[in-house]
Motif scaffolding. Structure first.
Motif, PDB file in Angstrom:
ATOM      1  N   ARG A   3      -3.178   6.639   4.866  1.00  0.00           N
ATOM      2  CA  ARG A   3      -2.677   6.053   3.618  1.00  0.00           C
ATOM      3  C   ARG A   3      -1.816   4.818   3.884  1.00  0.00           C
ATOM      4  O   ARG A   3      -1.510   4.515   5.031  1.00  0.00           O
ATOM      5  N   THR A   4      -1.407   4.136   2.825  1.00  0.00           N
ATOM      6  CA  THR A   4      -0.616   2.900   2.943  1.00  0.00           C
ATOM      7  C   THR A   4       0.617   3.135   3.832  1.00  0.00           C
ATOM      8  O   THR A   4       1.322   4.129   3.676  1.00  0.00           O
TER       9      THR A   4
ATOM     10  N   MET B 209      -2.775  -0.944   3.153  1.00  0.00           N
ATOM     11  CA  MET B 209      -3.551   0.261   2.851  1.00  0.00           C
ATOM     12  C   MET B 209      -4.027   0.839   4.172  1.00  0.00           C
ATOM     13  O   MET B 209      -4.356   0.095   5.109  1.00  0.00           O
TER      14      MET B 209
ATOM     15  N   GLU C  56       0.661   3.846  -2.949  1.00  0.00           N
ATOM     16  CA  GLU C  56      -0.439   4.814  -2.844  1.00  0.00           C
ATOM     17  C   GLU C  56      -0.523   5.661  -4.116  1.00  0.00           C
ATOM     18  O   GLU C  56      -1.606   5.908  -4.639  1.00  0.00           O
TER      19      GLU C  56
ATOM     20  N   CYS D 241       5.442   1.945   0.342  1.00  0.00           N
ATOM     21  CA  CYS D 241       4.061   2.345   0.692  1.00  0.00           C
ATOM     22  C   CYS D 241       3.655   3.587  -0.090  1.00  0.00           C
ATOM     23  O   CYS D 241       2.553   3.640  -0.653  1.00  0.00           O
TER      24      CYS D 241
ATOM     25  N   SER E 113      -7.259   4.992   2.368  1.00  0.00           N
ATOM     26  CA  SER E 113      -7.142   4.300   1.069  1.00  0.00           C
ATOM     27  C   SER E 113      -8.359   3.404   0.879  1.00  0.00           C
ATOM     28  O   SER E 113      -8.933   3.321  -0.206  1.00  0.00           O
TER      29      SER E 113
END
Ligand code: PGA
Length: 241
Positions: A151-152, A182, A117, A113, A186
């Motif tokens: 975020r992811t 995401m 990102e 992840c 994001s």
């Protein structure tokens, strides 16, 4: 948040394809965000047709997808990677090395992840992100919750989503319980957002999304804050507005 109501699913799909094509005409090296699910399949068919007719060139674009199941091997016919190649990427001239999805086969999903990102950031962020909406208001795998992630991250699927996605599997028991997705930040960082929504079943979700209220219990409601978000709906999806 602007909205365009279309007569039919096909019209919605065609307008969606024009919006993406126009983005590429304006900026041939655009960073495009794609989505999976039943809804965008028609738009992908329209983009393939426009490509075959010589109207759009994907040779300079970079693509990122919203999410991928975890664990999931790329080669599985259930993977979002497979879906994207099958519906779009294998039929256009996008470069293989410019296509990114979260790595559902990673040994360390948290690191996958973070890497995703960083990659997104290093490509300058998304010029446009395509979205669908879940019946429960989710976008990507950002499910209704008391708190949303920026975020992811590694998301747990809700029972609603497992049930809704079971139509793509043998049974609900076969749907993975986690996904790399995401986060809301994001997605909201995309310079433009295009959401496609079709069918009567989505009408209550559409009503909630345009309610004028924002809550993490209905993640799509946050899109009301985006400065350049367009929602294209068919008339069934718009029937409760
Ligand atoms: P659908 O999925 O396009 O298959 O309805 C949308 C979503 O769950 O985000």
């Amino acid at each position: 948040m602007k909205r365009i109501v279309c007569e039919t699913y096909d019209e919605m799909s065609q307008i969606g394809a024009y919006v993406f094509s126009e983005q590429i005409w304006r900026k041939p090296d655009s960073v495009l965000g794609f989505a999976t699910g039943g809804t965008p399949a028609g738009m992908y068919r329209c983009l393939v047709k426009m490509y075959n007719d010589g109207l759009v060139d994907f040779s300079k674009v970079t693509t990122f997808n919203l999410d991928e199941y975890y664990p999931m091997s790329k080669s599985s016919s259930h993977s979002y990677d497979y879906f994207m190649w099958d519906n779009l990427f294998s039929k256009i001239n996008v470069r293989r090395e410019s296509v990114y999805l979260p790595n559902g086969g990673a040994a360390d999903p948290e690191k996958a992840c973070d890497d995703y990102e960083r990659l997104l950031e290093s490509r300058g962020g998304l010029d446009i992100q395509l979205l669908g909406i879940g019946n429960n208001g989710h976008i990507a795998f950002n499910e209704p919750a008391d708190e949303l992630r920026v975020r992811t991250y590694v998301a747990e699927l809700t029972a609603d989503t497992i049930e809704a996605n079971s139509r793509f599997f043998e049974s609900a028991a076969d749907v993975p319980r986690r996904a790399l997705t995401m986060g809301m930040g994001s997605i909201m960082s995309a310079r433009r957002i295009l959401m496609l929504i079709a069918g009567e079943k989505k009408a209550p979700a559409v009503k909630a999304m345009f309610s004028g209220r924002i809550t993490p219990k209905f993640p799509a409601s946050l899109l009301q804050l985006h400065p350049d978000a367009v929602v294209i709906l068919d008339k069934d999806a718009a029937s409760m507005l």
